[in-house]
Design a protein around this motif. Structure first.
Motif, short mmCIF file in Angstrom:
data_model
loop_
_atom_site.label_atom_id
_atom_site.label_comp_id
_atom_site.label_asym_id
_atom_site.label_seq_id
_atom_site.Cartn_x
_atom_site.Cartn_y
_atom_site.Cartn_z
N LYS A 195 0.83 -1.20 0.00
CA LYS A 195 0.00 0.00 0.00
C LYS A 195 0.87 1.25 0.00
O LYS A 195 1.78 1.40 0.83
CB LYS A 195 -0.94 0.04 1.21
CG LYS A 195 -1.84 1.29 1.21
CD LYS A 195 -2.91 1.25 2.26
CE LYS A 195 -3.71 2.55 2.32
NZ LYS A 195 -4.53 2.77 1.10
N LEU A 196 0.55 2.16 -0.90
CA LEU A 196 1.21 3.45 -0.93
C LEU A 196 0.72 4.31 0.23
O LEU A 196 -0.48 4.46 0.45
CB LEU A 196 0.89 4.16 -2.26
CG LEU A 196 1.38 5.59 -2.40
CD1 LEU A 196 2.91 5.63 -2.47
CD2 LEU A 196 0.79 6.24 -3.65
N LEU A 197 1.66 4.88 0.97
CA LEU A 197 1.32 5.79 2.07
C LEU A 197 1.99 7.13 1.82
O LEU A 197 3.09 7.19 1.25
CB LEU A 197 1.79 5.21 3.40
CG LEU A 197 1.07 3.94 3.88
CD1 LEU A 197 1.80 3.36 5.09
CD2 LEU A 197 -0.38 4.24 4.24
N PRO A 198 1.37 8.21 2.27
CA PRO A 198 2.03 9.52 2.18
C PRO A 198 3.21 9.57 3.13
O PRO A 198 3.44 8.64 3.92
CB PRO A 198 0.92 10.49 2.58
CG PRO A 198 0.01 9.69 3.45
CD PRO A 198 0.05 8.30 2.91
N PRO A 199 4.00 10.65 3.10
CA PRO A 199 5.19 10.73 3.96
C PRO A 199 4.86 10.54 5.44
O PRO A 199 3.78 10.91 5.90
CB PRO A 199 5.72 12.15 3.69
CG PRO A 199 5.21 12.47 2.32
CD PRO A 199 3.88 11.81 2.21
N ASN A 200 5.81 9.97 6.15
CA ASN A 200 5.64 9.80 7.59
C ASN A 200 5.33 11.14 8.23
O ASN A 200 5.97 12.15 7.94
CB ASN A 200 6.92 9.23 8.22
CG ASN A 200 7.17 7.79 7.82
OD1 ASN A 200 6.45 7.23 6.99
ND2 ASN A 200 8.18 7.19 8.40
N GLY A 201 4.34 11.13 9.10
CA GLY A 201 3.96 12.37 9.74
C GLY A 201 2.63 12.27 10.44
O GLY A 201 2.05 11.18 10.56
N VAL A 202 2.13 13.40 10.89
CA VAL A 202 0.90 13.49 11.66
C VAL A 202 -0.17 14.17 10.81
O VAL A 202 0.08 15.22 10.21
CB VAL A 202 1.13 14.26 12.97
CG1 VAL A 202 -0.17 14.50 13.72
CG2 VAL A 202 2.12 13.50 13.85
N TYR A 203 -1.34 13.56 10.78
CA TYR A 203 -2.44 14.02 9.93
C TYR A 203 -3.73 14.14 10.75
O TYR A 203 -4.01 13.28 11.59
CB TYR A 203 -2.69 13.03 8.79
CG TYR A 203 -1.53 12.88 7.84
CD1 TYR A 203 -1.53 13.53 6.61
CD2 TYR A 203 -0.43 12.08 8.16
CE1 TYR A 203 -0.46 13.39 5.72
CE2 TYR A 203 0.63 11.93 7.29
CZ TYR A 203 0.61 12.59 6.06
OH TYR A 203 1.67 12.45 5.20
N VAL A 204 -4.52 15.17 10.47
CA VAL A 204 -5.90 15.20 10.97
C VAL A 204 -6.67 14.14 10.19
O VAL A 204 -6.50 14.00 8.97
CB VAL A 204 -6.54 16.58 10.77
CG1 VAL A 204 -7.99 16.57 11.26
CG2 VAL A 204 -5.74 17.65 11.50
N SER A 205 -7.50 13.38 10.88
CA SER A 205 -8.17 12.26 10.23
C SER A 205 -9.64 12.18 10.61
O SER A 205 -10.08 12.73 11.62
CB SER A 205 -7.47 10.94 10.58
OG SER A 205 -7.38 10.77 11.99
N ARG A 206 -10.39 11.50 9.75
CA ARG A 206 -11.78 11.15 10.03
C ARG A 206 -11.86 9.64 10.11
O ARG A 206 -11.31 8.94 9.26
CB ARG A 206 -12.70 11.70 8.95
CG ARG A 206 -14.17 11.34 9.15
CD ARG A 206 -15.07 12.20 8.27
NE ARG A 206 -14.69 12.11 6.86
CZ ARG A 206 -14.99 13.04 5.95
NH1 ARG A 206 -15.63 14.14 6.31
NH2 ARG A 206 -14.61 12.89 4.70
N ILE A 207 -12.56 9.14 11.12
CA ILE A 207 -12.59 7.71 11.38
C ILE A 207 -14.02 7.21 11.34
O ILE A 207 -14.93 7.85 11.87
CB ILE A 207 -11.96 7.39 12.77
CG1 ILE A 207 -10.52 7.93 12.84
CG2 ILE A 207 -11.99 5.89 13.04
CD1 ILE A 207 -10.39 9.30 13.46
N GLU A 216 6.88 13.29 11.10
CA GLU A 216 7.17 12.45 12.26
C GLU A 216 8.51 12.87 12.85
O GLU A 216 9.46 13.15 12.12
CB GLU A 216 7.21 10.97 11.84
CG GLU A 216 7.36 10.02 13.01
CD GLU A 216 7.34 8.56 12.58
OE1 GLU A 216 6.66 7.76 13.23
OE2 GLU A 216 8.02 8.24 11.58
N MET A 217 8.58 12.91 14.18
CA MET A 217 9.79 13.38 14.85
C MET A 217 10.22 12.39 15.94
O MET A 217 9.41 11.64 16.47
CB MET A 217 9.55 14.74 15.52
CG MET A 217 9.02 15.83 14.61
SD MET A 217 8.64 17.30 15.61
CE MET A 217 7.88 18.34 14.37
#
Length: 308
Positions: A214-226, A280-281
């Motif tokens: 699965k293609l994922l965007p760059p590592n990091g933090v995202y606002v999401s809807r679940i 991501e840090m």
């Protein structure tokens, strides 16, 4: 929805068929699915014919990742009202099937096709020699109706899975979502993590492990809807390997769901990424990580208030 995979043995009758890879499930694809639903209303079964892998992965030994996995695409197609979804094995023998034989032997005989819906740049059969011109020639001789959908242009370019894939790779999640019928999502089972979110950081999270292709965007933090059991929630999701946490690293998606305290281990959730916040840090301590996670959660609350 009937999902056919891992077999070349199937038989259907009186179908309207959409032909393609449909990786991005984007707004251009939706125009094709809309035609299928119109045919369904006239008594045909709405069928999508695709392949079990990107053809280039077999033909040129490439390792192309997918925007949506088999499981995710099956869910999305079912939601759109499709009756039959076929992921035909893309074997060496199948790749050498002449375009005319593909139409006659697969689409007409095995699919029972009465209507065929394709994009105007479709290619199929050996070396992709099949195209709209060939289909138009065969339409009258073999008594099926051909519907050709022009490419959709949006936001300064053609809507395509390749364009969406490039935007996702660059972390331009909102631009990618603007081209997709629904926001980019990760769908799958919640697995046990290391319990640090709940027990140490004070922020319980739902962990998912996406398929390796699965293609994922760059590592990091995202606002999401679940979405869980058809209920809508919002939250903050981290894509990455948790660099602050010691131990074995693997790619995962970790989501803190705002205002949610149910036990959902081994349950399926759908996480849609809405907005990229930060990379991501690695933090100097777990306390520092906890403080940042609370700030991220506050940001998500404000973002949702403003936009949703």
């Amino acid at each position: 929805m009937e999902y056919i995979h891992d077999t070349e043995k199937f038989q259907f009758h009186n179908t309207a068929v959409a032909l393609g890879k449909f990786d991005g499930m984007h707004k251009g694809h939706q125009l094709i699915f809309d035609q299928l639903i119109r045919c369904k209303e006239k008594g045909y079964k709405a069928a999508v014919f695709s392949f079990d892998r990107p053809p280039l992965n077999m033909l040129k030994h490439k390792d192309i990742s997918v925007i949506y996995t088999h499981r995710e695409k099956t869910k999305l197609l079912s939601e759109r009202g499709i009756d039959i979804y076929i992921e035909h094995p893309f074997t060496e023998a199948f790749s050498h099937l002449q375009p005319e034989d593909f139409v006659k032997e697969i689409l007409l005989k095995k699919m029972g096709m009465k209507v065929l819906v394709v994009g105007d740049d479709c290619g199929f059969g050996y070396k992709r020699r099949g195209n709209v011109e060939l289909l138009k020639e065969m339409e009258e001789d073999y008594d099926f109706r051909l519907i050709v959908i022009p490419k959709l242009e949006l936001n300064g370019g053609i809507v395509s899975s390749t364009r969406i894939r490039n935007l996702l790779k660059e972390g331009r999640i909102e631009e990618a979502n603007a081209l997709m019928d629904t926001p980019f999502m990760i769908y799958g089972t919640v697995v046990h993590g290391n319990q640090l979110g709940k027990d140490v950081l004070g922020i319980p999270t739902a962990n998912q492990v996406p398929d390796s292709d699965k293609l994922l965007p760059p590592n990091g933090v995202y606002v999401s809807r679940i979405y869980y059991k058809d209920q809508e929630y919002y939250g903050i999701s981290n894509i990455g390997t948790k660099p602050t946490i010691e131990g074995k690293k693997h790619m995962g998606v970790e989501t803190f769901i705002l205002g949610f305290n149910k036990n959902i281990y081994h349950k399926e959730i759908r996480v849609e990424l809405l907005h990229y916040k930060r990379p991501e840090m690695k933090f100097e301590s777990l306390d520092a990580l906890s403080r940042q996670m609370h700030k991220d959660a506050d940001f998500a609350r404000e973002y949702v208030k403003k936009h949703f």
